[in-house]
Scaffold this motif. Structure first.
Motif, PDB file in Angstrom:
ATOM      1  N   GLY A 175       0.884  -1.211   0.074  1.00 20.77           N
ATOM      2  CA  GLY A 175       0.223  -0.039  -0.020  1.00 20.77           C
ATOM      3  C   GLY A 175       0.904   1.330   0.044  1.00 20.77           C
ATOM      4  N   ILE A 176       0.424   2.154  -0.450  1.00 18.46           N
ATOM      5  CA  ILE A 176       0.867   3.468  -0.249  1.00 18.46           C
ATOM      6  C   ILE A 176       1.320   4.212   1.155  1.00 18.46           C
ATOM      7  N   ALA A 177       0.480   3.663   2.103  1.00 23.31           N
ATOM      8  CA  ALA A 177       0.866   4.290   3.375  1.00 23.31           C
ATOM      9  C   ALA A 177       2.083   3.403   3.906  1.00 23.31           C
ATOM     10  N   SER A 178       2.445   2.316   3.379  1.00 22.51           N
ATOM     11  CA  SER A 178       3.470   1.616   3.878  1.00 22.51           C
ATOM     12  C   SER A 178       4.576   2.207   3.438  1.00 22.51           C
TER      13      SER A 178
ATOM     14  N   PHE B 114       5.070   5.367   3.030  1.00 21.00           N
ATOM     15  CA  PHE B 114       5.234   6.725   3.723  1.00 21.00           C
ATOM     16  C   PHE B 114       5.777   6.528   5.332  1.00 21.00           C
ATOM     17  N   VAL B 115       5.263   5.296   5.752  1.00 18.32           N
ATOM     18  CA  VAL B 115       5.692   4.749   7.118  1.00 18.32           C
ATOM     19  C   VAL B 115       7.182   4.655   7.044  1.00 18.32           C
ATOM     20  N   VAL B 116       7.893   3.846   6.017  1.00 21.86           N
ATOM     21  CA  VAL B 116       9.133   3.425   5.846  1.00 21.86           C
ATOM     22  C   VAL B 116      10.057   4.689   5.891  1.00 21.86           C
ATOM     23  N   ALA B 117       9.378   5.774   4.823  1.00 19.90           N
ATOM     24  CA  ALA B 117      10.145   6.948   4.584  1.00 19.90           C
ATOM     25  C   ALA B 117      10.296   7.653   5.627  1.00 19.90           C
ATOM     26  N   SER B 118       9.191   8.035   6.466  1.00 19.77           N
ATOM     27  CA  SER B 118       9.135   8.808   7.774  1.00 19.77           C
ATOM     28  C   SER B 118       9.985   8.089   8.615  1.00 19.77           C
ATOM     29  N   ALA B 119      10.142   6.958   9.142  1.00 16.38           N
ATOM     30  CA  ALA B 119      10.903   6.414   9.827  1.00 16.38           C
ATOM     31  C   ALA B 119      12.358   6.789   9.587  1.00 16.38           C
ATOM     32  N   ARG B 120      12.907   6.628   8.514  1.00 17.67           N
ATOM     33  CA  ARG B 120      14.177   7.023   8.124  1.00 17.67           C
ATOM     34  C   ARG B 120      14.458   8.476   8.309  1.00 17.67           C
ATOM     35  N   ALA B 121      13.418   9.235   7.830  1.00 14.67           N
ATOM     36  CA  ALA B 121      13.573  10.933   8.041  1.00 14.67           C
ATOM     37  C   ALA B 121      13.738  10.998   9.575  1.00 14.67           C
ATOM     38  N   LEU B 122      12.891  10.524  10.434  1.00 20.32           N
ATOM     39  CA  LEU B 122      12.995  10.643  11.750  1.00 20.32           C
ATOM     40  C   LEU B 122      14.225  10.461  12.611  1.00 20.32           C
ATOM     41  N   THR B 123      14.732   9.294  11.803  1.00 19.77           N
ATOM     42  CA  THR B 123      16.167   9.301  12.427  1.00 19.77           C
ATOM     43  C   THR B 123      17.181  10.224  12.102  1.00 19.77           C
ATOM     44  N   LYS B 124      16.619  10.870  11.244  1.00 15.67           N
ATOM     45  CA  LYS B 124      17.843  11.922  10.483  1.00 15.67           C
ATOM     46  C   LYS B 124      17.348  13.224  11.403  1.00 15.67           C
ATOM     47  N   GLN B 125      16.126  13.455  11.599  1.00 17.87           N
ATOM     48  CA  GLN B 125      15.845  14.554  12.338  1.00 17.87           C
ATOM     49  C   GLN B 125      15.258  14.337  13.602  1.00 17.87           C
ATOM     50  N   PRO B 126      15.995  13.928  14.755  1.00 20.98           N
ATOM     51  CA  PRO B 126      15.484  13.375  15.821  1.00 20.98           C
ATOM     52  C   PRO B 126      14.600  14.454  16.782  1.00 20.98           C
ATOM     53  N   ILE B 127      14.813  15.739  16.245  1.00 24.95           N
ATOM     54  CA  ILE B 127      14.087  16.658  17.136  1.00 24.95           C
ATOM     55  C   ILE B 127      12.523  16.468  16.750  1.00 24.95           C
ATOM     56  N   VAL B 128      11.975  16.101  15.617  1.00 18.51           N
ATOM     57  CA  VAL B 128      10.752  15.729  15.272  1.00 18.51           C
ATOM     58  C   VAL B 128      10.357  14.352  15.968  1.00 18.51           C
ATOM     59  N   ASN B 129      11.063  13.486  16.437  1.00 20.65           N
ATOM     60  CA  ASN B 129      10.631  12.310  17.203  1.00 20.65           C
ATOM     61  C   ASN B 129      10.636  12.779  18.733  1.00 20.65           C
TER      62      ASN B 129
ATOM     63  N   CYS C 149       9.518   0.942  13.918  1.00 21.39           N
ATOM     64  CA  CYS C 149       9.466   1.200  12.483  1.00 21.39           C
ATOM     65  C   CYS C 149      10.859   1.360  11.876  1.00 21.39           C
ATOM     66  N   GLU C 150      11.747   1.743  12.616  1.00 16.63           N
ATOM     67  CA  GLU C 150      13.172   2.291  12.019  1.00 16.63           C
ATOM     68  C   GLU C 150      13.964   0.957  11.733  1.00 16.63           C
ATOM     69  N   ASN C 151      13.433  -0.281  12.022  1.00 17.99           N
ATOM     70  CA  ASN C 151      14.025  -1.559  11.726  1.00 17.99           C
ATOM     71  C   ASN C 151      13.089  -2.257  10.520  1.00 17.99           C
ATOM     72  N   MET C 152      11.950  -1.791  10.032  1.00 21.48           N
ATOM     73  CA  MET C 152      11.044  -2.505   9.381  1.00 21.48           C
ATOM     74  C   MET C 152      11.322  -2.278   7.814  1.00 21.48           C
ATOM     75  N   SER C 153      10.930  -3.190   7.009  1.00 24.89           N
ATOM     76  CA  SER C 153      10.615  -3.116   5.697  1.00 24.89           C
ATOM     77  C   SER C 153       9.399  -2.596   5.288  1.00 24.89           C
ATOM     78  N   VAL C 154       8.981  -2.436   4.008  1.00 28.03           N
ATOM     79  CA  VAL C 154       7.862  -2.342   3.393  1.00 28.03           C
ATOM     80  C   VAL C 154       6.701  -3.441   3.746  1.00 28.03           C
ATOM     81  N   ALA C 155       7.267  -4.533   3.685  1.00 26.29           N
ATOM     82  CA  ALA C 155       6.586  -5.815   3.993  1.00 26.29           C
ATOM     83  C   ALA C 155       6.231  -5.914   5.582  1.00 26.29           C
ATOM     84  N   ASP C 156       7.244  -5.781   6.261  1.00 27.40           N
ATOM     85  CA  ASP C 156       6.872  -5.655   7.648  1.00 27.40           C
ATOM     86  C   ASP C 156       5.880  -4.777   8.124  1.00 27.40           C
ATOM     87  N   VAL C 157       6.036  -3.558   7.566  1.00 22.27           N
ATOM     88  CA  VAL C 157       4.850  -2.429   7.710  1.00 22.27           C
ATOM     89  C   VAL C 157       3.585  -3.000   7.221  1.00 22.27           C
ATOM     90  N   GLU C 158       3.450  -3.382   5.932  1.00 23.27           N
ATOM     91  CA  GLU C 158       2.039  -3.598   5.342  1.00 23.27           C
ATOM     92  C   GLU C 158       1.431  -4.607   6.201  1.00 23.27           C
TER      93      GLU C 158
END
Length: 544
Positions: free
Chosen positions: A370-373, A375-390, A426-435
C-alpha cells in the motif's frame, strides 16, 4: 496516578444498623464530590456499589460491606466529602417502608373479593422471581487496564432474551476502546442491574443470567406476549354497564349543490374551527357560508412556504467521541501548531507497486503493497535523521524528551471514531513488515477489538485522508507527539520535468508540527526528506 486506599470504616453494630464511611485518600487527594448510585430503601448485596467519590484524579466507588437495605444517606448528591467521613447507613433488616403497598383502586376492587383469593406475595406479582435461582449467575465488569478507571455501558440484550455462550450481552465504552462483555453460560437474561449509559467500574455487578430460563410454568415469550390489564378494565365479577344508544346521526350526502343539513345537529355548523390557514380571516365564522374574494386561497405557493420535514434527533455522544474531542481541543490549546506543505511525485512508487504486486502478494499471504506503507518507512528514515521531530516537550514545559526508537501511529477511521494504533520500532522495518502490521491493526480497529496496549505510546502519526478523497488539509497533532504527517489524494497534474510538461500522479503532503520545539528549518528538511524517499524508493535501500 496516586494510590487510594480501599479500606472502609464502619461503626459497631447497633440495632442491626451499620454506618459506612469514606476510605482514606492518598496524600495528593484531600476531598471529592459524591454521586449516589443507590437510593434510600434499595436492596443492597455485599460489594454492590452504593455511591462514587469523584476526585481530581479518578472516581472512587464505595461498595457495601454488608447485605441489607440503604437506610439513610448522610451526604447529599454533589457535596464534598473527606476521608473517614460517614457517608451512609446500612440496615441489616428490611425497613417497614419496603412492605407491600396497595393503592386505593386495588383496595376498592378487592373489597368484594374473598380474603382467601387475595395474594400479596411479591413472587406472585413477578414471574421472574418464581424462577429457579439455584443456577443464577451474576455477571460483573471485567478487569479494565490500569490506564482506564471507568466506562459507559451500552446494553445489546434485554431482560428475558435468550443468550448463548460467549454471546455479547453489553459493551463498555472507555476513552480509548470498547470492551465487550460476553455471557459465560447459556440461559436467559433475568435482571439488569445497571441502566444503559451509566458509568461502571471494574468488578461492578451488571446483570443476572439464569441457566435454567424462567422455569417450566413461565417463559420469556409468555411474559412478553401477556397483555397487561389497564387500570380502566372491568374488575372481577363487576356487572356490565347498560349500553347507551346513539341518538345523533349525521347523514352526509354527496352533492354538487347545497349540502343537506337537515340531519346535522345544531352547534356543529356554528362551531368555530380551532385552526385556520393564513389566508382565512379568523374572525369570520364558518356559518356565514361565504368567503370574501381576498380570503380565497390561490394555487400560487407563497415564497415563504417551507416544505419537507424539519425534525431534529438528539443522540448521546459516546465516550470515545467525547475523549477524541477533548484531546483535539487540548492539542489546539497546548501546542503552537504550524503546517508546512510539499508536493510529491508518486510515479516511481506506483510503478514499483505495479511491477512487483503479484510476487509480493504470493510471498506475503495475499497482501498488496500500500501507499501508506512506503510513507511509514520513509518517515521512519527521516525521523532518525531529524530526531527533534521524534522528540516531545514534557508536561512541566522545562524538559525535552528524545527517543532512540520510532513508533508510528497510523490513524484509522472506525464507525465509533478515529483510533490510532501504533506500529512499534519502525526504524528497523521493511515495506512488507509495515504492511503486515497495518493490515493486522486496521482489521482489529474496524472490528472493535483494539486493546489499550495497541494504542499506547507513539512518537509520530500519519493520517491518510486521501482514501476518502481529501485533496488538501491541515492535520492536528496527537499529543504528546510533536508532529503529524497528512497524506492526501493522488491526482494527475501537469508538471515540468527537464523543461518539459508531463502528466504525473501528484500528492500534496502536509506536516503539522509544534513550533515550541521544532523550528521551520527542521520541519521543512524533514518533509523534504520524505519527498525524496518517495520519489526515489531506491534511496531507502541505499540509506541515502
Amino acid at each position: 496516578m496516586p494510590c487510594i486506599s480501599s479500606t472502609f470504616h464502619t461503626s459497631h453494630k447497633f440495632n442491626n444498623d451499620e454506618t459506612v464511611s469514606s476510605p482514606a485518600f492518598a496524600d495528593s487527594v484531600s476531598e471529592g464530590d459524591i454521586r449516589w448510585i443507590k437510593s434510600v430503601g434499595d436492596s443492597i448485596n455485599v460489594d454492590d456499589i452504593v455511591c462514587e467519590i469523584e476526585t481530581d484524579k479518578t472516581a472512587l466507588p464505595i461498595p457495601s460491606p454488608y447485605k441489607g437495605f440503604l437506610k439513610s444517606i448522610l451526604v447529599e448528591e454533589g457535596e464534598k466529602v473527606k476521608a473517614h467521613q460517614p457517608v451512609f447507613i446500612i440496615s441489616l433488616e428490611r425497613p417497614d417502608s419496603q412492605g407491600v403497598k396497595i393503592d386505593e383502586q386495588a383496595t376498592r376492587i378487592a373489597s368484594d373479593i374473598p380474603e382467601s383469593n387475595i395474594k400479596l406475595s411479591d413472587e406472585s406479582q413477578d414471574p421472574l422471581k418464581n424462577a429457579n435461582h439455584s443456577n443464577d449467575q451474576i455477571i460483573s465488569v471485567p478487569q479494565l487496564p490500569e490506564s482506564v478507571s471507568e466506562g459507559d455501558i451500552r446494553w445489546i440484550k434485554n431482560v428475558g432474551d435468550q443468550v448463548e455462550v460467549d454471546e455479547t450481552l453489553c459493551e463498555i465504552e472507555t476513552d480509548k476502546t470498547t470492551v465487550p462483555v460476553p455471557s459465560p453460560n447459556k440461559g436467559v437474561l433475568k435482571e439488569i442491574k445497571v441502566e444503559d449509559g451509566s458509568k461502571v467500574h471494574a468488578k461492578m455487578p451488571l446483570c443476572v443470567i439464569g441457566s435454567e430460563g424462567l422455569g417450566k410454568s413461565t417463559t420469556a415469550s409468555d411474559i412478553k406476549s401477556t397483555p397487561k390489564q389497564s387500570p380502566t378494565s372491568t374488575p372481577l365479577n363487576m356487572p356490565d354497564l347498560p349500553k347507551v344508544p346513539r341518538k345523533v346521526s349525521i347523514d352526509i350526502k354527496p352533492s354538487f349543490g347545497e349540502t343537506d343539513r337537515t340531519n346535522i345537529p345544531s352547534g356543529v355548523i356554528d362551531k368555530k374551527p380551532e385552526f385556520f390557514p393564513p389566508f382565512f380571516n379568523t374572525s369570520q365564522k364558518a356559518s356565514q357560508g361565504k368567503v370574501s374574494p381576498i380570503q380565497k386561497p390561490t394555487d400560487d405557493i407563497s415564497p415563504h412556504t417551507i416544505s419537507g420535514s424539519r425534525t431534529e434527533t438528539k443522540v448521546k455522544m459516546n465516550r470515545m467521541r467525547k475523549r477524541i474531542a477533548e484531546r483535539l481541543k487540548q492539542a489546539q490549546n497546548t501546542a503552537a501548531m504550524l503546517t508546512t506543505f510539499n508536493e510529491v511525485d508518486m510515479s516511481q512508487v506506483m510503478a514499483l507497486r505495479e511491477r512487483h504486486k503479484k510476487t509480493f502478494s504470493e510471498l506475503h499471504s495475499g497482501l498488496k503493497p500500500g501507499i501508506a506503507s512506503f510513507f511509514v518507512v520513509a518517515s521512519a528514515r527521516a525521523l532518525t535523521k531529524q530526531p527533534i521531530v521524534n522528540a516531545f516537550v514534557m508536561e512541566d514545559n522545562s524538559h525535552i524528551s528524545y527517543r532512540d526508537y520510532v513508533d508510528i501511529s497510523v490513524a484509522v477511521a472506525t464507525p465509533k471514531g478515529l483510533v490510532v494504533p501504533v506500529i512499534r520500532n519502525c526504524e528497523n522495518m521493511s515495506v512488507a513488515d509495515v504492511e503486515k502490521n497495518v493490515a493486522y491493526l486496521s482489521d482489529k480497529a474496524r472490528k472493535g477489538n483494539l486493546a489499550i496496549e495497541d494504542m499506547d505510546g507513539g512518537t509520530f502519526t500519519i493520517s491518510n485522508g486521501g482514501v476518502f478523497g481529501s485533496l488538501f488539509g491541515t492535520p492536528i497533532i496527537n499529543l504528546p507527539q510533536s508532529a503529524i504527517l497528512g497524506l492526501h489524494a493522488i491526482t494527475k497534474k501537469p508538471v515540468v520535468i527537464n523543461d518539459k510538461i508531463e502528466i504525473r500522479p501528484m500528492m500534496y503532503v502536509a506536516l503539522t508540527y509544534d513550533h515550541r520545539l521544532i523550528d521551520g528549518r527542521e520541519a521543512v528538511t524533514f518533509l523534504k526528506s520524505i519527498k525524496n524517499y518517495i520519489e526515489d524508493p531506491a534511496s531507502i535501500l541505499l540509506d541515502i
